[in-house]
Write a protein that holds these residues in place. Structure first.
Motif, PDB file in Angstrom:
ATOM      1  N   ASP A 131       0.845  -1.180   0.000  1.00 50.52           N
ATOM      2  CA  ASP A 131       0.000   0.000   0.000  1.00 50.52           C
ATOM      3  C   ASP A 131       0.886   1.237   0.000  1.00 50.52           C
ATOM      4  O   ASP A 131       2.022   1.184   0.460  1.00 50.52           O
ATOM      5  CB  ASP A 131      -0.870  -0.056   1.273  1.00 50.52           C
ATOM      6  CG  ASP A 131      -1.860   1.077   1.334  1.00 50.52           C
ATOM      7  OD1 ASP A 131      -1.515   2.115   1.943  1.00 50.52           O
ATOM      8  OD2 ASP A 131      -2.952   0.936   0.783  1.00 50.52           O
ATOM      9  N   VAL A 132       0.364   2.340  -0.483  1.00 49.94           N
ATOM     10  CA  VAL A 132       1.089   3.612  -0.485  1.00 49.94           C
ATOM     11  C   VAL A 132       1.628   3.918   0.913  1.00 49.94           C
ATOM     12  O   VAL A 132       2.775   4.310   1.088  1.00 49.94           O
ATOM     13  CB  VAL A 132       0.182   4.759  -0.976  1.00 49.94           C
ATOM     14  CG1 VAL A 132       0.815   6.104  -0.718  1.00 49.94           C
ATOM     15  CG2 VAL A 132      -0.146   4.593  -2.448  1.00 49.94           C
ATOM     16  N   ASP A 133       0.787   3.719   1.925  1.00 48.29           N
ATOM     17  CA  ASP A 133       1.198   4.022   3.296  1.00 48.29           C
ATOM     18  C   ASP A 133       2.360   3.165   3.773  1.00 48.29           C
ATOM     19  O   ASP A 133       3.125   3.581   4.634  1.00 48.29           O
ATOM     20  CB  ASP A 133       0.018   3.882   4.257  1.00 48.29           C
ATOM     21  CG  ASP A 133      -0.985   5.011   4.098  1.00 48.29           C
ATOM     22  OD1 ASP A 133      -0.566   6.108   3.679  1.00 48.29           O
ATOM     23  OD2 ASP A 133      -2.176   4.791   4.382  1.00 48.29           O
ATOM     24  N   LYS A 140       3.999  -2.701   8.891  1.00 49.80           N
ATOM     25  CA  LYS A 140       4.083  -3.615  10.030  1.00 49.80           C
ATOM     26  C   LYS A 140       4.924  -4.850   9.692  1.00 49.80           C
ATOM     27  O   LYS A 140       5.261  -5.619  10.570  1.00 49.80           O
ATOM     28  CB  LYS A 140       2.680  -4.050  10.459  1.00 49.80           C
ATOM     29  CG  LYS A 140       1.873  -2.923  11.048  1.00 49.80           C
ATOM     30  CD  LYS A 140       0.487  -3.402  11.438  1.00 49.80           C
ATOM     31  CE  LYS A 140      -0.337  -2.226  11.954  1.00 49.80           C
ATOM     32  NZ  LYS A 140      -1.717  -2.597  12.210  1.00 49.80           N
ATOM     33  N   ALA A 141       5.241  -5.024   8.422  1.00 49.52           N
ATOM     34  CA  ALA A 141       6.069  -6.170   8.023  1.00 49.52           C
ATOM     35  C   ALA A 141       7.459  -6.035   8.627  1.00 49.52           C
ATOM     36  O   ALA A 141       7.959  -4.920   8.803  1.00 49.52           O
ATOM     37  CB  ALA A 141       6.179  -6.232   6.502  1.00 49.52           C
ATOM     38  N   LEU A 144       9.479  -4.677   4.767  1.00 46.81           N
ATOM     39  CA  LEU A 144       8.560  -4.444   3.656  1.00 46.81           C
ATOM     40  C   LEU A 144       9.153  -4.920   2.335  1.00 46.81           C
ATOM     41  O   LEU A 144       8.454  -5.461   1.494  1.00 46.81           O
ATOM     42  CB  LEU A 144       8.211  -2.955   3.569  1.00 46.81           C
ATOM     43  CG  LEU A 144       7.385  -2.539   2.343  1.00 46.81           C
ATOM     44  CD1 LEU A 144       5.996  -3.165   2.405  1.00 46.81           C
ATOM     45  CD2 LEU A 144       7.300  -1.031   2.240  1.00 46.81           C
ATOM     46  N   TYR A 145      10.439  -4.737   2.155  1.00 45.02           N
ATOM     47  CA  TYR A 145      11.069  -5.021   0.870  1.00 45.02           C
ATOM     48  C   TYR A 145      11.389  -6.501   0.677  1.00 45.02           C
ATOM     49  O   TYR A 145      11.808  -6.915  -0.397  1.00 45.02           O
ATOM     50  CB  TYR A 145      12.280  -4.121   0.686  1.00 45.02           C
ATOM     51  CG  TYR A 145      11.844  -2.678   0.806  1.00 45.02           C
ATOM     52  CD1 TYR A 145      11.103  -2.084  -0.207  1.00 45.02           C
ATOM     53  CD2 TYR A 145      12.079  -1.941   1.957  1.00 45.02           C
ATOM     54  CE1 TYR A 145      10.635  -0.786  -0.088  1.00 45.02           C
ATOM     55  CE2 TYR A 145      11.619  -0.644   2.083  1.00 45.02           C
ATOM     56  CZ  TYR A 145      10.901  -0.072   1.057  1.00 45.02           C
ATOM     57  OH  TYR A 145      10.417   1.195   1.177  1.00 45.02           O
ATOM     58  N   ALA A 146      11.142  -7.305   1.695  1.00 44.99           N
ATOM     59  CA  ALA A 146      11.232  -8.763   1.570  1.00 44.99           C
ATOM     60  C   ALA A 146       9.821  -9.359   1.554  1.00 44.99           C
ATOM     61  O   ALA A 146       9.653 -10.559   1.504  1.00 44.99           O
ATOM     62  CB  ALA A 146      12.040  -9.342   2.731  1.00 44.99           C
ATOM     63  N   SER A 147       8.816  -8.497   1.579  1.00 44.16           N
ATOM     64  CA  SER A 147       7.414  -8.901   1.662  1.00 44.16           C
ATOM     65  C   SER A 147       6.738  -8.719   0.310  1.00 44.16           C
ATOM     66  O   SER A 147       7.189  -7.945  -0.528  1.00 44.16           O
ATOM     67  CB  SER A 147       6.720  -8.007   2.703  1.00 44.16           C
ATOM     68  OG  SER A 147       5.324  -8.146   2.630  1.00 44.16           O
ATOM     69  N   VAL A 148       5.626  -9.440   0.122  1.00 45.79           N
ATOM     70  CA  VAL A 148       4.811  -9.229  -1.074  1.00 45.79           C
ATOM     71  C   VAL A 148       3.529  -8.487  -0.726  1.00 45.79           C
ATOM     72  O   VAL A 148       2.644  -8.351  -1.546  1.00 45.79           O
ATOM     73  CB  VAL A 148       4.485 -10.556  -1.792  1.00 45.79           C
ATOM     74  CG1 VAL A 148       5.734 -11.161  -2.376  1.00 45.79           C
ATOM     75  CG2 VAL A 148       3.770 -11.522  -0.871  1.00 45.79           C
TER      76      VAL A 148
END
Length: 168
Positions: A131-133, A140-141, A144-148
């Motif tokens: 999401d943009v946010d 909360k990940a 984030l950059y290892a998440s989909v």
């Protein structure tokens, strides 16, 4: 809510540089843009430099970045922000990328970065998305950059082991 999050995708200009044999992009990107009264500009075979030129010339608002292009596109986008000033969304999807490369990409393009997964598996639509946010305010990940991202509406995602047991 961020001002950029409320922009409507209607009349979006998709800069399409994929091979149409990747059917998910036909359904998800081409048909999706036609559904919202958008325009699809097909570049044919193009380099990262050519993609930026097409975005600038056609005033593109949407395109996608494949993993092998992340490093060169990050360098080019940092050098030539005027070429992609009209872009609302750069989607990265289709293959796993180095989280550091995605982090560097997001540091250049900011809220325009969107991660998604599942176009092939869902015949054109994404199953998970950031999401943009997530980029602007934080996620909360763990990384984030290892998440989909999170499941989209009407999608259920399970993480299981080789025996089909749910994992945390």
């Amino acid at each position: 809510q961020h001002a950029h999050a409320s922009r409507t995708p209607q009349f979006s200009v998709c800069i399409y540089h994929s091979n149409m044999s990747f059917v998910a992009t036909v359904l998800g990107l081409i048909m999706g843009h036609l559904f919202i009264t958008g325009t699809v500009y097909m570049t044919g075979k193009v380099t990262p430099e050519g993609l930026l030129d097409a975005i600038e010339a056609e005033r593109g608002t949407f395109t996608f970045i494949p993993s092998p292009w992340l490093v060169p596109m990050t360098e080019l986008a940092a050098k030539h922000p005027e070429k992609w000033a009209t872009i609302r969304t750069f989607v990265h999807s289709a293959s796993k990328a180095n989280p550091d490369d995605l982090r560097a990409w997001a540091n250049v393009v900011g809220h325009r970065y969107l991660e998604g997964l599942g176009m092939t598996e869902a015949s054109g639509g994404l199953i998970t998305v950031t999401d943009v946010d997530d980029v602007v305010s934080g996620s909360k990940a763990r990384d984030l950059y290892a998440s989909v991202g999170r499941p989209v509406l009407d999608a259920v995602v399970r993480v299981v082991d080789e025996d089909g047991n749910d994992l945390p």
